[in-house]
Design a protein around this motif. Sequence first.
Motif, PDB file in Angstrom:
ATOM      1  N   SER A  77      17.490 108.177  90.736  1.00 26.77           N
ATOM      2  CA  SER A  77      18.856 108.530  90.821  1.00 26.77           C
ATOM      3  C   SER A  77      19.430 108.295  89.683  1.00 26.77           C
ATOM      4  O   SER A  77      18.833 107.916  88.391  1.00 26.77           O
ATOM      5  CB  SER A  77      19.503 107.706  92.068  1.00 26.77           C
ATOM      6  N   TYR A  78      20.808 108.374  89.373  1.00 30.50           N
ATOM      7  CA  TYR A  78      21.510 108.153  87.928  1.00 30.50           C
ATOM      8  C   TYR A  78      22.631 107.250  88.241  1.00 30.50           C
ATOM      9  O   TYR A  78      23.293 107.574  89.516  1.00 30.50           O
ATOM     10  CB  TYR A  78      21.759 109.610  87.469  1.00 30.50           C
ATOM     11  N   ARG A  79      22.997 106.666  87.183  1.00 28.74           N
ATOM     12  CA  ARG A  79      24.227 105.759  87.276  1.00 28.74           C
ATOM     13  C   ARG A  79      24.676 105.623  85.835  1.00 28.74           C
ATOM     14  O   ARG A  79      23.876 106.011  84.925  1.00 28.74           O
ATOM     15  CB  ARG A  79      23.873 104.246  87.877  1.00 28.74           C
ATOM     16  N   THR A  80      26.043 105.209  85.828  1.00 26.15           N
ATOM     17  CA  THR A  80      26.712 105.145  84.585  1.00 26.15           C
ATOM     18  C   THR A  80      26.254 103.706  83.912  1.00 26.15           C
ATOM     19  O   THR A  80      25.940 102.752  84.501  1.00 26.15           O
ATOM     20  CB  THR A  80      28.219 105.172  84.556  1.00 26.15           C
ATOM     21  N   LYS A  81      26.063 103.714  82.556  1.00 20.76           N
ATOM     22  CA  LYS A  81      25.704 102.593  81.917  1.00 20.76           C
ATOM     23  C   LYS A  81      26.809 102.252  80.659  1.00 20.76           C
ATOM     24  O   LYS A  81      26.911 103.018  79.910  1.00 20.76           O
ATOM     25  CB  LYS A  81      24.219 102.845  81.347  1.00 20.76           C
TER      26      LYS A  81
ATOM     27  N   THR B  99      40.847 107.627  77.770  1.00 19.35           N
ATOM     28  CA  THR B  99      39.806 106.805  78.306  1.00 19.35           C
ATOM     29  C   THR B  99      38.371 107.489  77.735  1.00 19.35           C
ATOM     30  O   THR B  99      38.266 108.684  77.616  1.00 19.35           O
ATOM     31  CB  THR B  99      39.802 107.457  79.714  1.00 19.35           C
ATOM     32  N   ILE B 100      37.617 106.452  77.160  1.00 20.68           N
ATOM     33  CA  ILE B 100      36.528 106.635  76.833  1.00 20.68           C
ATOM     34  C   ILE B 100      35.234 106.983  77.289  1.00 20.68           C
ATOM     35  O   ILE B 100      34.288 107.365  77.503  1.00 20.68           O
ATOM     36  CB  ILE B 100      36.081 105.839  75.557  1.00 20.68           C
ATOM     37  N   PHE B 101      35.384 106.102  78.772  1.00 20.45           N
ATOM     38  CA  PHE B 101      34.328 106.109  79.893  1.00 20.45           C
ATOM     39  C   PHE B 101      34.941 105.654  81.117  1.00 20.45           C
ATOM     40  O   PHE B 101      36.068 105.032  81.210  1.00 20.45           O
ATOM     41  CB  PHE B 101      33.448 104.960  79.272  1.00 20.45           C
ATOM     42  N   GLU B 102      34.147 106.210  82.221  1.00 15.32           N
ATOM     43  CA  GLU B 102      34.484 105.841  83.547  1.00 15.32           C
ATOM     44  C   GLU B 102      33.255 105.577  84.281  1.00 15.32           C
ATOM     45  O   GLU B 102      32.196 105.848  84.196  1.00 15.32           O
ATOM     46  CB  GLU B 102      35.049 107.051  84.210  1.00 15.32           C
ATOM     47  N   THR B 103      33.335 104.053  84.986  1.00  9.98           N
ATOM     48  CA  THR B 103      32.380 103.433  85.686  1.00  9.98           C
ATOM     49  C   THR B 103      32.062 104.069  86.978  1.00  9.98           C
ATOM     50  O   THR B 103      32.770 104.965  87.587  1.00  9.98           O
ATOM     51  CB  THR B 103      32.328 101.971  85.696  1.00  9.98           C
ATOM     52  N   ASP B 104      30.771 103.770  87.528  1.00  4.65           N
ATOM     53  CA  ASP B 104      30.604 104.292  88.718  1.00  4.65           C
ATOM     54  C   ASP B 104      31.549 103.859  89.814  1.00  4.65           C
ATOM     55  O   ASP B 104      31.726 104.887  90.818  1.00  4.65           O
ATOM     56  CB  ASP B 104      29.038 103.761  89.249  1.00  4.65           C
ATOM     57  N   ASP B 105      32.188 102.739  89.871  1.00  3.85           N
ATOM     58  CA  ASP B 105      33.278 102.466  90.869  1.00  3.85           C
ATOM     59  C   ASP B 105      34.745 103.094  90.388  1.00  3.85           C
ATOM     60  O   ASP B 105      35.766 102.751  91.038  1.00  3.85           O
ATOM     61  CB  ASP B 105      33.471 100.922  90.902  1.00  3.85           C
ATOM     62  N   GLY B 106      34.558 103.838  89.402  1.00  6.79           N
ATOM     63  CA  GLY B 106      35.953 104.462  88.863  1.00  6.79           C
ATOM     64  C   GLY B 106      36.950 104.172  88.023  1.00  6.79           C
ATOM     65  O   GLY B 106      38.115 104.374  87.732  1.00  6.79           O
ATOM     66  N   ASN B 107      36.449 102.736  87.590  1.00  4.25           N
ATOM     67  CA  ASN B 107      37.240 101.921  86.537  1.00  4.25           C
ATOM     68  C   ASN B 107      37.198 102.721  85.360  1.00  4.25           C
ATOM     69  O   ASN B 107      36.055 103.355  84.901  1.00  4.25           O
ATOM     70  CB  ASN B 107      37.024 100.526  86.484  1.00  4.25           C
ATOM     71  N   THR B 108      38.377 103.035  84.644  1.00  8.27           N
ATOM     72  CA  THR B 108      38.173 103.520  83.217  1.00  8.27           C
ATOM     73  C   THR B 108      38.261 102.737  82.015  1.00  8.27           C
ATOM     74  O   THR B 108      38.832 101.514  82.161  1.00  8.27           O
ATOM     75  CB  THR B 108      39.627 104.480  82.980  1.00  8.27           C
ATOM     76  N   ILE B 109      37.601 102.832  80.972  1.00 15.76           N
ATOM     77  CA  ILE B 109      37.563 102.261  79.944  1.00 15.76           C
ATOM     78  C   ILE B 109      38.284 103.044  78.870  1.00 15.76           C
ATOM     79  O   ILE B 109      38.051 103.876  78.272  1.00 15.76           O
ATOM     80  CB  ILE B 109      36.176 102.020  79.386  1.00 15.76           C
ATOM     81  N   GLU B 110      39.275 101.938  78.213  1.00 12.38           N
ATOM     82  CA  GLU B 110      39.923 102.469  76.795  1.00 12.38           C
ATOM     83  C   GLU B 110      39.852 101.292  76.042  1.00 12.38           C
ATOM     84  O   GLU B 110      39.560 100.281  76.397  1.00 12.38           O
ATOM     85  CB  GLU B 110      41.429 102.702  77.302  1.00 12.38           C
ATOM     86  N   LEU B 111      40.012 101.663  74.667  1.00 11.79           N
ATOM     87  CA  LEU B 111      39.788 100.648  73.534  1.00 11.79           C
ATOM     88  C   LEU B 111      41.031  99.724  74.155  1.00 11.79           C
ATOM     89  O   LEU B 111      42.064 100.062  74.579  1.00 11.79           O
ATOM     90  CB  LEU B 111      39.987 101.442  72.200  1.00 11.79           C
ATOM     91  N   ASP B 112      40.607  98.539  73.526  1.00  4.80           N
ATOM     92  CA  ASP B 112      41.715  97.391  74.074  1.00  4.80           C
ATOM     93  C   ASP B 112      41.822  96.559  72.591  1.00  4.80           C
ATOM     94  O   ASP B 112      40.943  96.193  71.824  1.00  4.80           O
ATOM     95  CB  ASP B 112      40.743  96.432  74.914  1.00  4.80           C
TER      96      ASP B 112
END
Length: 410
Positions: free
Chosen positions: A165-169, A216-229
């Motif tokens: 399977s595949y997952r986000t890292k 948004t630069i990345f989105e995790t498997d649980d739907g949380n988004t990552i932006e620069l902070d």
Amino acid sequence: MSNSSGDGYTYEQAEDDIEILQRVAGETVEAIKNAEDERVIEFLIKKKELDIHHDGERGLGQVRRAVLESEIASDELKRIVSLRGDDTPTDVLVPRDVYQNAMVALEAGKPVVLYGPTGTGKTTFAKQLARETGIGYTLNTATPSWTPSDIIGGISPDYTGDSLSYRTKLGCVSEAVQRAREFDVKYGVILDEITRADISKIFGPLYTAIENPHQTIFETDDGNTIELDERVNIICTMNMSDRTVNELDNAITRRFAMIELDEYEEDKRRQLFKSWIDSHVSEQTDLDDDSILHLFERDYQGINYGNESTSQGPIMRFGPMHYRDVAVFLGVACREGGQYEYEQTDAVGQAFRTYIVPRLLNSAAFPQVERIAEHYRSLNGEFEEFDLSPAAELAERELEQERRQMGSYE
């Protein structure tokens, strides 16, 4: 050790319960979470070091996590638990303007690139910057195989279970963002030796994010988004023996503060040399400290400034940090039972042959190889108390090989 009064867990209770707290990690976590004031956490962490007791010398265990999540723990306490096991020197010896420019850039929210010759302490200074401007950091060394996913994250295969399977890292920058968010703290991420990778390739999405921090630069498997902070400081290092500033993609020089780390003030360079000799050579060997210090200085000056008596200029830029490896080698080789216990003067030449000459030759052009060989022949004659012939001979062999390749060997 339950607190039936409903009030916060007090300093006096912590003192009374210390034997239980030392035995049971969960009770320590509860004590931190319910602490009446910061004195309780200071007692448990600074005086009793229960984070080390339960979580080990380093790493993010349950006790340290409780401190980082605490609303009453100071940044100092959070920094202590976050940096357990970090032996980065506290004395900042880089030139004052280098320190000031780097600090101003980070305070202004600008990512930083520390560049300069090999051995100038860029990684050490990067860690010092990260420690001073945040409560913790991660150090990531670039490789030629790096891709944008190593920076911002991507999809990776998961081989656990019966099927693929595949997952986000998370990448190293997005991981730092997540850490800063989780504990509501300033956090650093160091990208070391970035010229090992294809900078234009790996930094593409990061460039975009720097231009538009809310993207948004990345989105995790649980739907949380990552932006620069803004709480995350990005600090990079690069060796200019790999690439000059003029050869860099303009994209990085536009978006990063470029801080050159090259020359140390003489007194601070000598302070470095002396500290390494005191730590590794003085107590372990019979070698004369002053003679070793003089050799370090003469070698460094000859490489970086040339020979005044012959009016020859510098051979190349070469940082002082390389000499720490020489000092460590001598301490181990010449100690009681060491490989060179009874041949200590010979060990000096072997140390230079092992740690200094190969690093010089690695980036030297033919004229520089000639100068390096000449330099070590001269040093071997000047320092009669040491046998530096192994260093000179290694340079001579490289020179002969270069001559053969050029068809001018005589």
